[in-house]
Design an enzyme around this catalytic site. Sequence first.
Site, PDB file in Angstrom:
ATOM      1  N   ASP A 196      14.882   3.369 -32.947  1.00  0.00           N
ATOM      2  CA  ASP A 196      14.251   3.808 -31.705  1.00  0.00           C
ATOM      3  C   ASP A 196      14.275   2.684 -30.670  1.00  0.00           C
ATOM      4  O   ASP A 196      13.292   2.425 -29.992  1.00  0.00           O
ATOM      5  CB  ASP A 196      12.808   4.257 -31.977  1.00  0.00           C
ATOM      6  CG  ASP A 196      12.312   5.258 -30.930  1.00  0.00           C
ATOM      7  OD1 ASP A 196      13.151   5.835 -30.209  1.00  0.00           O
ATOM      8  OD2 ASP A 196      11.088   5.459 -30.837  1.00  0.00           O
ATOM      9  N   GLU A 250       0.324   6.113 -22.662  1.00  0.00           N
ATOM     10  CA  GLU A 250       0.159   7.328 -23.442  1.00  0.00           C
ATOM     11  C   GLU A 250       1.533   7.867 -23.807  1.00  0.00           C
ATOM     12  O   GLU A 250       2.464   7.815 -23.012  1.00  0.00           O
ATOM     13  CB  GLU A 250      -0.611   8.372 -22.632  1.00  0.00           C
ATOM     14  CG  GLU A 250      -1.006   9.607 -23.411  1.00  0.00           C
ATOM     15  CD  GLU A 250      -1.976  10.478 -22.641  1.00  0.00           C
ATOM     16  OE1 GLU A 250      -2.446  11.479 -23.221  1.00  0.00           O
ATOM     17  OE2 GLU A 250      -2.251  10.173 -21.464  1.00  0.00           O
ATOM     18  N   GLY A 251       1.676   8.351 -25.056  1.00  0.00           N
ATOM     19  CA  GLY A 251       2.958   8.894 -25.491  1.00  0.00           C
ATOM     20  C   GLY A 251       2.759   9.936 -26.561  1.00  0.00           C
ATOM     21  O   GLY A 251       1.655  10.457 -26.754  1.00  0.00           O
ATOM     22  N   GLY A 252       3.841  10.237 -27.307  1.00  0.00           N
ATOM     23  CA  GLY A 252       3.771  11.238 -28.354  1.00  0.00           C
ATOM     24  C   GLY A 252       2.796  10.862 -29.445  1.00  0.00           C
ATOM     25  O   GLY A 252       2.208  11.732 -30.088  1.00  0.00           O
ATOM     26  N   PHE A 253       2.620   9.564 -29.679  1.00  0.00           N
ATOM     27  CA  PHE A 253       1.714   9.105 -30.729  1.00  0.00           C
ATOM     28  C   PHE A 253       0.261   9.329 -30.336  1.00  0.00           C
ATOM     29  O   PHE A 253      -0.582   9.636 -31.171  1.00  0.00           O
ATOM     30  CB  PHE A 253       1.958   7.609 -30.970  1.00  0.00           C
ATOM     31  CG  PHE A 253       1.243   7.050 -32.162  1.00  0.00           C
ATOM     32  CD1 PHE A 253      -0.098   6.720 -32.118  1.00  0.00           C
ATOM     33  CD2 PHE A 253       1.923   6.835 -33.342  1.00  0.00           C
ATOM     34  CE1 PHE A 253      -0.754   6.203 -33.210  1.00  0.00           C
ATOM     35  CE2 PHE A 253       1.286   6.316 -34.454  1.00  0.00           C
ATOM     36  CZ  PHE A 253      -0.061   5.997 -34.384  1.00  0.00           C
ATOM     37  N   GLY A 254      -0.049   9.182 -29.078  1.00  0.00           N
ATOM     38  CA  GLY A 254      -1.424   9.273 -28.596  1.00  0.00           C
ATOM     39  C   GLY A 254      -1.616   8.315 -27.435  1.00  0.00           C
ATOM     40  O   GLY A 254      -0.713   8.143 -26.620  1.00  0.00           O
TER      41      GLY A 254
END
Length: 430
Positions: A228, A106-110
């Site tokens: 990134d 899970e991260g900033g994207f979803g």
Amino acid sequence: MKDKKNLNSNSNSKPWRPFTTTCCTAEDQTIFGNISRCRPSKSEFSKNIAPLPSFRRLSFSDLSRSSSIRINEDLAQSFGSDLYDFQLSELRAITQNFSSSFLLGEGGFGTVHKGYADDNLRPGLKAQAVAVKLLDIEGLQGHREWLAEVIFLGQLRHKNLVKLIGYCCEEAERLLVYEFMPRGSLENHLFKRMLVSLPWGTRLKIAIGSAKGLAFLHGAESPVIYRDFKTSNILLDSEFNAKLSDFGLAKMGPEGSDTHVTTRVMGTYGYAAPEYVNTGHLTTRSDIYSFGVVLLELLTGRRAMDKTRPKSEQNLVDWSKPYLTSSRRLRCIMDPRLAGQYSVKGAKEMALLALQCVSLNPKDRPKMPVIIETLESLQKLTDMAVTCGQWSATPKPGRNAVASAKVGKREIRGAIYWKKSPVAASPKKK
């Protein structure tokens, strides 16, 4: 989630054909690390949907208003059978409705969920495990980065880039489907409590593989700046082959007589090149700085930024620089989980390479072909620290107790470790 002399091409790939976009620009606000990613709310997203011109003329500044129907048509026309256009119901089915039992990360994207696509899902799609990334519309990243990912990975094909299988775009829902990478991310192997630490040879293999992926991007007909590069975006297949993932922040390099691209600052603290953070001037050498930071993480087993450590040790680049120019000093900061099982000469050469990569002067940073050549030359080295005086040899039977009592050491798997790590000490002069 694989060696090429010609880094600009791949026998199984199409030539890189850039779309006419201002890729991944963000005009709304400054973006960096975990700070706001200029995401619309779900209600704003729905209000702004409107048809746009042909996909090849889409500008990233218009993406938040793009129609999902039109995008699907344009993507299908642009990529054809190279990418599958999945329905949301299909992706729900293969992930057990995005079950928490199938959650990979899970991260900033979803969220990212594991799924299994059988050979009946789509004609021509072989049965395989997949990773399904589900965009959180209310999250930190969004539609711009979803479409950037489709644009870049839909065209770029290389053994050291993760393969994008397909996508889903239904109303406000945005999903991506990738090949499944069974070994997870490099970040997990270096910094999470894994049962087995990555051996020196595997770390070197990962560094070479990720360097080749980056070299492919920089050497393309129209260079791509990854922007990134970090351990969490380096994924590993079952044989620890490295593949770069997450192209949401990727950007086309400077064209013609331009020396750089000026853009809002986007990336991750600790990995972003200082000149980019200070000026917004982005070049391929910005990626090389990030690569140097990852080399330091491979050497030390420490994160690029670690707020849990003393202030002088929080920034890996600043803290490690004094130790990188001699084997004796370098020993003090090598990852203790390597247990001394590393090439002394190889570690020093990698440290010197990392030092070049993180130079404050971008022009002093080596280019990717030089980096690859240097790293590949280290694969032949077999001198190990435990047999080269860098770590003391195991005491003979009967002397263990005396030696341990005198110098405060403990024996593990034939190597000796200091109970008190020397890394906190200041480096001594030669």
